[in-house]
Write an enzyme that holds these catalytic residues in place. Structure first.
Site, PDB file in Angstrom:
ATOM      1  N   ASP A   1       0.823  -1.203   0.000  1.00 36.48           N
ATOM      2  CA  ASP A   1       0.000   0.000   0.000  1.00 36.48           C
ATOM      3  C   ASP A   1       0.862   1.260   0.000  1.00 36.48           C
ATOM      4  OD1 ASP A   1      -2.500  -1.030  -0.205  1.00 36.48           O
ATOM      5  OD2 ASP A   1      -3.077  -0.738   1.879  1.00 36.48           O
TER       6      ASP A   1
ATOM      7  N   LYS B   1      -3.032   2.928  -2.238  1.00 36.25           N
ATOM      8  CA  LYS B   1      -4.400   3.101  -1.741  1.00 36.25           C
ATOM      9  C   LYS B   1      -4.365   4.250  -0.734  1.00 36.25           C
ATOM     10  CE  LYS B   1      -7.378   0.432  -2.418  1.00 36.25           C
ATOM     11  NZ  LYS B   1      -8.409   0.400  -3.459  1.00 36.25           N
TER      12      LYS B   1
ATOM     13  N   MET C   1      -9.853   9.073   8.318  1.00 38.61           N
ATOM     14  CA  MET C   1     -10.207   9.656   7.014  1.00 38.61           C
ATOM     15  C   MET C   1     -11.319  10.690   7.138  1.00 38.61           C
ATOM     16  SD  MET C   1     -10.035   6.080   4.823  1.00 38.61           S
ATOM     17  CE  MET C   1     -10.807   5.098   6.139  1.00 38.61           C
TER      18      MET C   1
END
Length: 263
Positions: free
Chosen positions: A44, A66, A183
């Protein structure tokens, strides 16, 4: 017992490995051993070069970025790569930031791999929500301030309304819970507005960017000032937002001599 062989059965295996929040010293021994043994690594975007360096020089390393808010490798393509490599007899490690089973889509990948007949294992990693507050010297739970903790994503999948922030605010208030929001920076204004329906504007909040890494930075503010503080200090992803009374301990932690702080 099913004794019929399947010509598509995998001879290799896949291990989903949590690379932790970024600091290579926070890797588990099991994670290091898995990385060292891998013949193929799918890495990632948030995994540091220092962690990838544990891989064998002969291993094939494929970067499958990602990162929230940026163009990412399609999930279906990553899953296809894992299945293909395992069926070719490779020892595949899917190296993910944080923990594979905490907003890392590990559940989806395990289901897909099992359905394809691929042997799959999971190695936990320290999630950034825990590392973030620990780096500031405060806990996520405390007998006087927080009886529990909720990990929640601020990024909803397309077509989904995402978390019910109003219900979370009321529950956090009534049950004395810490909210850890992954996030959530890009949607901070909406999250703030919804949380204020159930939590006081004076509720302490911390925002920690790039937890555990040398360039980590953080702000301590209140729920009422959250979005303004994020804009003023130009906080960006990857960041974790921590909401709750435990954050009030940061000021106290800053006053503790360095030799007594968490390493």
């Amino acid at each position: 017992m099913n004794t019929h062989s399947n010509p598509l059965d995998a001879t290799g295996k896949v291990t989903l490995v949590g690379a932790g929040p970024g600091d290579p010293d926070l890797l588990t021994l099991k994670a290091v051993k898995a990385i060292e043994a891998a013949t193929v690594l799918l890495v990632d975007d948030l995994v540091s070069d220092q962690i990838v360096a544990f891989a064998s020089p002969t291993a094939r390393v494929v970067h499958v970025g990602k990162r929230g808010g940026c163009k990412s490798t399609p999930q279906a393509f990553i899953e296809k790569l894992m299945v293909m490599a395992a069926r070719e007899g490779e020892n595949v490690v899917r190296l993910k930031g944080g923990d594979p089973f905490i907003f890392g889509r590990g559940g989806e990948e395990v289901e897909h791999l099992r359905a394809a007949g691929v042997e799959v294992h999971v190695v936990n990693g320290i999630t950034s929500g825990l590392a973030a507050v620990t780096s500031l010297g405060v806990p996520l739970t405390h007998r006087e301030h927080a009886h529990g903790v909720v990990f929640v994503t601020g990024h909803s999948r397309p077509g989904s309304e995402g978390a019910d922030w109003r219900s979370l605010a009321a529950t956090a208030r009534d049950a004395k819970l810490t909210l850890v929001i992954y996030m959530g920076v890009s949607g901070a204004a909406r999250i703030q507005r919804e949380l204020l329906t159930g939590l006081p504007a004076a509720t302490p909040v911390a925002v920690v960017q790039r937890a555990s890494l040398p360039d980590q930075r953080h702000i301590v503010t209140t729920l009422g000032e959250l979005s303004a503080a994020i804009a003023r200090e130009q906080m960006a992803s990857p960041s974790v937002i921590v909401v709750g009374d435990v954050v009030s301990g940061i000021a106290a932690a800053d006053a503790v001599p360095a030799q007594f702080r968490v390493a």
